[in-house]
Design a protein around this motif. Structure first.
Motif, PDB file in Angstrom:
ATOM      1  N   LYS A  59       0.801  -1.226   0.000  1.00 21.23           N
ATOM      2  CA  LYS A  59       0.000   0.000   0.000  1.00 21.23           C
ATOM      3  C   LYS A  59       0.839   1.284   0.000  1.00 21.23           C
ATOM      4  O   LYS A  59       0.348   2.334  -0.355  1.00 21.23           O
ATOM      5  CB  LYS A  59      -0.996   0.054   1.162  1.00 21.23           C
ATOM      6  N   VAL A  60       2.083   1.236   0.441  1.00 15.60           N
ATOM      7  CA  VAL A  60       2.931   2.428   0.537  1.00 15.60           C
ATOM      8  C   VAL A  60       3.912   2.418  -0.622  1.00 15.60           C
ATOM      9  O   VAL A  60       4.684   1.471  -0.786  1.00 15.60           O
ATOM     10  CB  VAL A  60       3.699   2.468   1.874  1.00 15.60           C
ATOM     11  N   LYS A  61       3.867   3.475  -1.426  1.00 17.75           N
ATOM     12  CA  LYS A  61       4.803   3.616  -2.540  1.00 17.75           C
ATOM     13  C   LYS A  61       5.767   4.754  -2.192  1.00 17.75           C
ATOM     14  O   LYS A  61       5.362   5.907  -2.059  1.00 17.75           O
ATOM     15  CB  LYS A  61       4.060   3.931  -3.835  1.00 17.75           C
ATOM     16  N   LEU A  62       7.027   4.418  -2.015  1.00 20.25           N
ATOM     17  CA  LEU A  62       8.072   5.377  -1.665  1.00 20.25           C
ATOM     18  C   LEU A  62       8.920   5.621  -2.907  1.00 20.25           C
ATOM     19  O   LEU A  62       9.549   4.692  -3.418  1.00 20.25           O
ATOM     20  CB  LEU A  62       8.916   4.820  -0.517  1.00 20.25           C
ATOM     21  N   GLU A  63       8.902   6.854  -3.391  1.00 24.69           N
ATOM     22  CA  GLU A  63       9.656   7.201  -4.596  1.00 24.69           C
ATOM     23  C   GLU A  63      10.844   8.085  -4.234  1.00 24.69           C
ATOM     24  O   GLU A  63      10.670   9.228  -3.805  1.00 24.69           O
ATOM     25  CB  GLU A  63       8.764   7.938  -5.594  1.00 24.69           C
ATOM     26  N   ILE A  64      12.034   7.508  -4.384  1.00 26.12           N
ATOM     27  CA  ILE A  64      13.302   8.210  -4.185  1.00 26.12           C
ATOM     28  C   ILE A  64      14.216   7.710  -5.288  1.00 26.12           C
ATOM     29  O   ILE A  64      14.243   6.508  -5.557  1.00 26.12           O
ATOM     30  CB  ILE A  64      13.925   7.898  -2.807  1.00 26.12           C
ATOM     31  N   PRO A  65      14.988   8.597  -5.918  1.00 23.23           N
ATOM     32  CA  PRO A  65      15.928   8.091  -6.924  1.00 23.23           C
ATOM     33  C   PRO A  65      16.864   7.057  -6.294  1.00 23.23           C
ATOM     34  O   PRO A  65      17.370   7.266  -5.197  1.00 23.23           O
ATOM     35  CB  PRO A  65      16.704   9.334  -7.363  1.00 23.23           C
ATOM     36  N   PRO A  66      17.109   5.932  -6.970  1.00 20.04           N
ATOM     37  CA  PRO A  66      17.966   4.899  -6.392  1.00 20.04           C
ATOM     38  C   PRO A  66      19.437   5.304  -6.303  1.00 20.04           C
ATOM     39  O   PRO A  66      20.181   4.754  -5.512  1.00 20.04           O
ATOM     40  CB  PRO A  66      17.788   3.707  -7.332  1.00 20.04           C
ATOM     41  N   LEU A  67      19.835   6.288  -7.108  1.00 22.07           N
ATOM     42  CA  LEU A  67      21.211   6.760  -7.113  1.00 22.07           C
ATOM     43  C   LEU A  67      21.192   8.284  -7.094  1.00 22.07           C
ATOM     44  O   LEU A  67      20.642   8.908  -7.995  1.00 22.07           O
ATOM     45  CB  LEU A  67      21.949   6.260  -8.363  1.00 22.07           C
ATOM     46  N   VAL A  68      21.760   8.889  -6.037  1.00 23.55           N
ATOM     47  CA  VAL A  68      21.818  10.346  -5.937  1.00 23.55           C
ATOM     48  C   VAL A  68      23.256  10.780  -5.724  1.00 23.55           C
ATOM     49  O   VAL A  68      24.019  10.120  -5.017  1.00 23.55           O
ATOM     50  CB  VAL A  68      20.930  10.896  -4.797  1.00 23.55           C
ATOM     51  N   GLU A  69      23.627  11.863  -6.373  1.00 26.91           N
ATOM     52  CA  GLU A  69      24.997  12.355  -6.240  1.00 26.91           C
ATOM     53  C   GLU A  69      25.165  13.192  -4.992  1.00 26.91           C
ATOM     54  O   GLU A  69      26.175  13.130  -4.315  1.00 26.91           O
ATOM     55  CB  GLU A  69      25.378  13.188  -7.469  1.00 26.91           C
ATOM     56  N   ASN A  70      24.155  13.993  -4.655  1.00 30.32           N
ATOM     57  CA  ASN A  70      24.253  14.895  -3.520  1.00 30.32           C
ATOM     58  C   ASN A  70      23.199  14.520  -2.492  1.00 30.32           C
ATOM     59  O   ASN A  70      22.003  14.642  -2.746  1.00 30.32           O
ATOM     60  CB  ASN A  70      24.058  16.335  -4.001  1.00 30.32           C
ATOM     61  N   GLY A  71      23.618  14.082  -1.322  1.00 33.50           N
ATOM     62  CA  GLY A  71      22.683  13.681  -0.278  1.00 33.50           C
ATOM     63  C   GLY A  71      22.025  14.828   0.453  1.00 33.50           C
ATOM     64  O   GLY A  71      21.180  14.610   1.309  1.00 33.50           O
ATOM     65  N   ASN A  72      22.374  16.076   0.111  1.00 35.39           N
ATOM     66  CA  ASN A  72      21.777  17.225   0.798  1.00 35.39           C
ATOM     67  C   ASN A  72      20.345  17.499   0.374  1.00 35.39           C
ATOM     68  O   ASN A  72      19.559  18.005   1.163  1.00 35.39           O
ATOM     69  CB  ASN A  72      22.620  18.476   0.574  1.00 35.39           C
ATOM     70  N   THR A  73      19.998  17.225  -0.863  1.00 39.02           N
ATOM     71  CA  THR A  73      18.638  17.505  -1.347  1.00 39.02           C
ATOM     72  C   THR A  73      18.154  16.340  -2.198  1.00 39.02           C
ATOM     73  O   THR A  73      18.288  16.343  -3.404  1.00 39.02           O
ATOM     74  CB  THR A  73      18.579  18.810  -2.169  1.00 39.02           C
ATOM     75  N   VAL A  74      17.575  15.360  -1.547  1.00 41.58           N
ATOM     76  CA  VAL A  74      17.082  14.173  -2.230  1.00 41.58           C
ATOM     77  C   VAL A  74      15.563  14.269  -2.322  1.00 41.58           C
ATOM     78  O   VAL A  74      14.884  14.337  -1.294  1.00 41.58           O
ATOM     79  CB  VAL A  74      17.495  12.891  -1.463  1.00 41.58           C
ATOM     80  N   PRO A  75      15.012  14.284  -3.546  1.00 42.55           N
ATOM     81  CA  PRO A  75      13.549  14.351  -3.668  1.00 42.55           C
ATOM     82  C   PRO A  75      12.904  13.042  -3.216  1.00 42.55           C
ATOM     83  O   PRO A  75      13.416  11.955  -3.485  1.00 42.55           O
ATOM     84  CB  PRO A  75      13.325  14.594  -5.162  1.00 42.55           C
ATOM     85  N   MET A  76      11.793  13.170  -2.505  1.00 45.14           N
ATOM     86  CA  MET A  76      11.101  12.001  -1.982  1.00 45.14           C
ATOM     87  C   MET A  76       9.598  12.225  -2.089  1.00 45.14           C
ATOM     88  O   MET A  76       9.098  13.300  -1.759  1.00 45.14           O
ATOM     89  CB  MET A  76      11.458  11.775  -0.512  1.00 45.14           C
ATOM     90  N   THR A  77       8.882  11.211  -2.550  1.00 44.43           N
ATOM     91  CA  THR A  77       7.421  11.240  -2.590  1.00 44.43           C
ATOM     92  C   THR A  77       6.909   9.948  -1.983  1.00 44.43           C
ATOM     93  O   THR A  77       7.397   8.867  -2.301  1.00 44.43           O
ATOM     94  CB  THR A  77       6.908  11.375  -4.041  1.00 44.43           C
ATOM     95  N   VAL A  78       5.937  10.074  -1.093  1.00 45.17           N
ATOM     96  CA  VAL A  78       5.294   8.908  -0.480  1.00 45.17           C
ATOM     97  C   VAL A  78       3.812   8.964  -0.846  1.00 45.17           C
ATOM     98  O   VAL A  78       3.142   9.961  -0.600  1.00 45.17           O
ATOM     99  CB  VAL A  78       5.446   8.901   1.057  1.00 45.17           C
ATOM    100  N   THR A  79       3.326   7.873  -1.447  1.00 44.05           N
ATOM    101  CA  THR A  79       1.926   7.769  -1.837  1.00 44.05           C
ATOM    102  C   THR A  79       1.358   6.495  -1.225  1.00 44.05           C
ATOM    103  O   THR A  79       1.996   5.443  -1.283  1.00 44.05           O
ATOM    104  CB  THR A  79       1.795   7.707  -3.373  1.00 44.05           C
ATOM    105  N   ILE A  80       0.163   6.610  -0.655  1.00 47.75           N
ATOM    106  CA  ILE A  80      -0.484   5.445  -0.046  1.00 47.75           C
ATOM    107  C   ILE A  80      -1.781   5.174  -0.790  1.00 47.75           C
ATOM    108  O   ILE A  80      -2.559   6.099  -1.070  1.00 47.75           O
ATOM    109  CB  ILE A  80      -0.767   5.668   1.466  1.00 47.75           C
ATOM    110  N   ASP A  81      -2.012   3.911  -1.090  1.00 48.55           N
ATOM    111  CA  ASP A  81      -3.236   3.489  -1.771  1.00 48.55           C
ATOM    112  C   ASP A  81      -4.392   3.543  -0.773  1.00 48.55           C
ATOM    113  O   ASP A  81      -4.523   2.670   0.086  1.00 48.55           O
ATOM    114  CB  ASP A  81      -3.036   2.074  -2.317  1.00 48.55           C
ATOM    115  N   SER A  82      -5.184   4.629  -0.853  1.00 51.78           N
ATOM    116  CA  SER A  82      -6.302   4.812   0.073  1.00 51.78           C
ATOM    117  C   SER A  82      -7.366   5.673  -0.600  1.00 51.78           C
ATOM    118  O   SER A  82      -7.034   6.647  -1.285  1.00 51.78           O
ATOM    119  CB  SER A  82      -5.829   5.503   1.353  1.00 51.78           C
ATOM    120  N   PRO A  83      -8.665   5.364  -0.387  1.00 50.18           N
ATOM    121  CA  PRO A  83      -9.724   6.182  -0.993  1.00 50.18           C
ATOM    122  C   PRO A  83      -9.873   7.560  -0.332  1.00 50.18           C
ATOM    123  O   PRO A  83     -10.493   8.457  -0.898  1.00 50.18           O
ATOM    124  CB  PRO A  83     -10.988   5.339  -0.802  1.00 50.18           C
ATOM    125  N   MET A  84      -9.323   7.737   0.857  1.00 47.03           N
ATOM    126  CA  MET A  84      -9.393   8.995   1.612  1.00 47.03           C
ATOM    127  C   MET A  84     -10.839   9.463   1.809  1.00 47.03           C
ATOM    128  O   MET A  84     -11.184  10.616   1.580  1.00 47.03           O
ATOM    129  CB  MET A  84      -8.540  10.082   0.958  1.00 47.03           C
TER     130      MET A  84
END
Length: 161
Positions: A59-84
């Motif tokens: 149910k939890v989809k965590l989107e982060i690039p698998p390879l990042v050059e700079n650990g200071n600003t890593v984009p992250m998106t978390v989406t959960i399968d829910s009707p809300m």
């Protein structure tokens, strides 16, 4: 008209300055590095959140690039399968890591009026590590998703042997 410039530094001031410089140069330079979290601390932080409840994978989809050059600003998106809806929604999303100084990256609290169970932000990662998101649903269940992220070092920060 001739102007004279006088140096107003007395012998006493010069000796005070010299002794202060000598004392400061004799002090050791201490640098401290924050303690890093460990996989055990990650598991403990998740256990503190969920208590005795079982955490299911899915149910939890965590989107982060698998390879990042700079650990200071890593984009992250978390989406959960829910009707809300008012009967079935995501109450909270918690993001954890295993190697930053603290195991908890962030906590996000939602309600049925949020519309979507999705959060997006940028995070800091100290090193290559696993990032885990845990969502608590309105029925009391906990769901999780994890991603392994490789953080490379930029050329200007590499240590020269």
């Amino acid at each position: 008209m001739k102007m004279m410039f006088r140096n107003h530094i007395s012998r006493r001031h010069l000796l005070q300055f010299a002794s202060s410089a000598a004392v400061c140069s004799a002090l050791p330079v201490v640098t401290t590095r924050p303690m890093s979290a460990t996989p055990a601390m990650l598991a403990s932080a998740i256990r503190d959140l969920v208590g005795e409840a079982t955490v299911k994978v899915g149910k939890v989809k965590l989107e982060i690039p698998p390879l990042v050059e700079n650990g200071n600003t890593v984009p992250m998106t978390v989406t959960i399968d829910s009707p809300m809806t008012s009967d079935d929604y995501v109450k909270s999303i918690h993001v954890f890591n295993e190697k930053n100084p603290q195991p908890n990256i962030g906590n996000f609290h939602l309600g049925p009026r949020a519309g979507r169970a999705k959060v997006a932000t940028r995070i800091r990662l100290a090193d290559s590590q696993k990032v885990t998101a845990v969502a608590q649903l309105s029925d009391g269940s906990f769901w999780s998703g994890s991603v392994d992220v490789i953080v490379t070092l930029a050329a200007c920060t590499e240590e020269v042997p």
